[in-house]
Design an enzyme around this catalytic site. Structure first.
Site: not given
Length: 453
Positions: A53, A128, A152
């Site tokens: 990420k 997210s 997330s």
């Protein structure tokens, strides 16, 4: 896509072939799950390629949190989880798209554009960590790392049909994670199945002297100890289910039935209304975000505004041009709840209520092993679905409790809705009892044998 368990047995030549195949797939894909083709950065070391990420520091890579304000920032060091990957035969290969600074539930706020859900490209992948989940579900990554502040990892895993694990707060080092909300953030795996989640979790867990919140515990060995024959006492919170869609409620009841048939004991418990948890979570997270993001000012790193007259204008222009609307909204609200006159009324009360919620979880766990809930009120929705930010915030209603209390939680795909979209359910366990999460999920995964493709 080959699983992580299988990939770990490949030779170095076979791994290079796998990386080339992934790179070609990413270049041909329209999901926008990766920020750019992974070969442009190269691998962070030799090993099985893991998607990272874009808020986890990888030495020598541009890390931006999908925000314009960090354009050009190159990480000078590895996050601790990267060092742990390298020691366990894995390496970073590519950066995943995400909501800007991890603030969102749809991956629509990224400066790199939206990421599409591989199950239906007209729908969001969640957020997210939407890029990580979309890549794993879309066959573009063996496995991925995400971060979970209020769901997330788990919510995009549910929307895309992956397994997502949020570890106990302190189980995985946050050193090198660019912070959104320091008291909630945790790094965890998004994978194709429970075995892979266990393997990747074991690789990144363990004590780290560079993180003062890291628990003084050795790396876990959950994969070695996976046991699908264990039976658990599982609590359900009936009052919380009313906010879910009919499709999610049906999947919930069917999964409960399967758990009972497998021999698990189901008991009903009560907790504070989950709508209070939403308010508490957003007050605290926005307050911490306003403090954490104060460091991005255009002076030391990242984007710097041009044609400025003085230092004040540099700060104002750099932050105004660099941050997106959702991040600005949360910074302003965070500063509001921390301001004199409102600190006691909002922030202090939220922290007191957070402690009460944690105590409620602890009381339930005196009598049970696990709690079982939905992950999200619905399956993946269309882009631009939410009429207001408040509607988007409510989609976190089932996931934030684990973050408020620092408990581990795992999202497992259990069903498909009438449109064929995956629906995930969540187990929450006692602090540092990820083994029970993985054991029950491993057994349920095999019992349901859900085919999403």
């Amino acid at each position: 896509m080959i699983t992580l368990k299988q990939a770990l047995s490949l030779s170095q030549d076979e791994l290079e072939t796998l990386k080339n195949e992934i790179d070609a797939k990413v270049r041909a894909s329209d999901l926008n799950a990766y920020i750019k083709a992974p070969s442009l950065n190269g691998a962070s070391a030799k090993g099985v390629p893991i998607l990272i990420k874009d808020n986890i520091s990888v030495k020598g890579w541009e890390i931006t949190c999908s925000s314009k304000i960090l354009e050009g920032y190159v990480a000078p060091y590895h996050a601790s989880v990267m060092e742990n990957l390298h020691q366990n035969g894995m390496a970073g290969f590519g950066l995943s798209n995400m909501d800007e600074f991890a603030m969102g539930s749809t991956t629509e706020s990224s400066c790199y554009g939206i990421t599409k859900n591989p199950r239906d490209k007209n729908r969001v992948p969640g957020g997210s960590s939407g890029g990580s989940a979309a890549a794993v579900a879309g066959g573009l990554a063996v496995a991925a790392l995400g971060s979970d502040t209020g769901g997330s990892i788990r919510q995009p895993a549910s929307y895309c049909g992956c397994v997502g694990l949020k570890p106990t707060y302190g189980r995985v080092s946050r050193y090198g994670l660019i912070a959104y909300c320091s008291s909630f953030d945790q790094i965890g795996p998004i994978t194709q199945n429970v075995e892979d989640a266990s393997i990747l979790f074991d690789a990144i867990s363990g004590h780290d002297n560079k993180d003062s919140t890291s628990a003084n515990l050795k790396p876990t060995q959950t994969f070695k100890n996976l046991n699908r024959d264990k039976r658990f006492k599982i609590a359900i919170l009936r009052d919380h289910i009313k906010d879910a869609s009919n499709e999610v409620q049906l999947a919930y009841e069917n999964t409960l039935k399967a758990l009972k048939e497998m021999g698990h004991e189901i008991v009903e418990k009560k907790m504070l209304d989950s709508h209070y948890q939403i308010s508490i979570y957003y007050i605290i997270s926005m307050a911490e975000a306003s403090s954490n993001l104060a460091r991005f000012d255009g002076v030391r790193y990242g984007r710097r505004a041009q044609n400025i007259k003085d230092l004040k204008e540099l700060y104002l222009k750099s932050r105004s041009e660099g941050f997106g609307d959702e991040v600005k909204r949360r910074i302003m609200l965070g500063n509001f709840v921390l301001s004199s006159g409102y600190y006691d009324a909002y922030y202090l009360k939220a922290q007191q209520m957070r402690l009460m919620i944690k105590e409620q979880y602890n009381k339930i766990f005196e009598e049970v092993d696990l709690i079982f809930t939905p992950v999200a009120p619905t399956s993946a929705h269309l882009f631009n679905y939410h009429a207001s930010p408040l509607e988007m915030y409510l989609s976190d209603i089932y996931t934030i409790g684990a973050n408020l209390s620092g408990l581990p939680a795992l999202s497992l795909p259990v069903a498909k809705d009438p449109l064929g979209l995956p629906i995930g359910m969540q187990f929450i366990a006692k602090a540092f009892d990820e083994q029970s999460l993985l054991d029950v999920s491993y057994a349920l995964e095999q019992e349901l044998d859900l085919k999403l493709d």
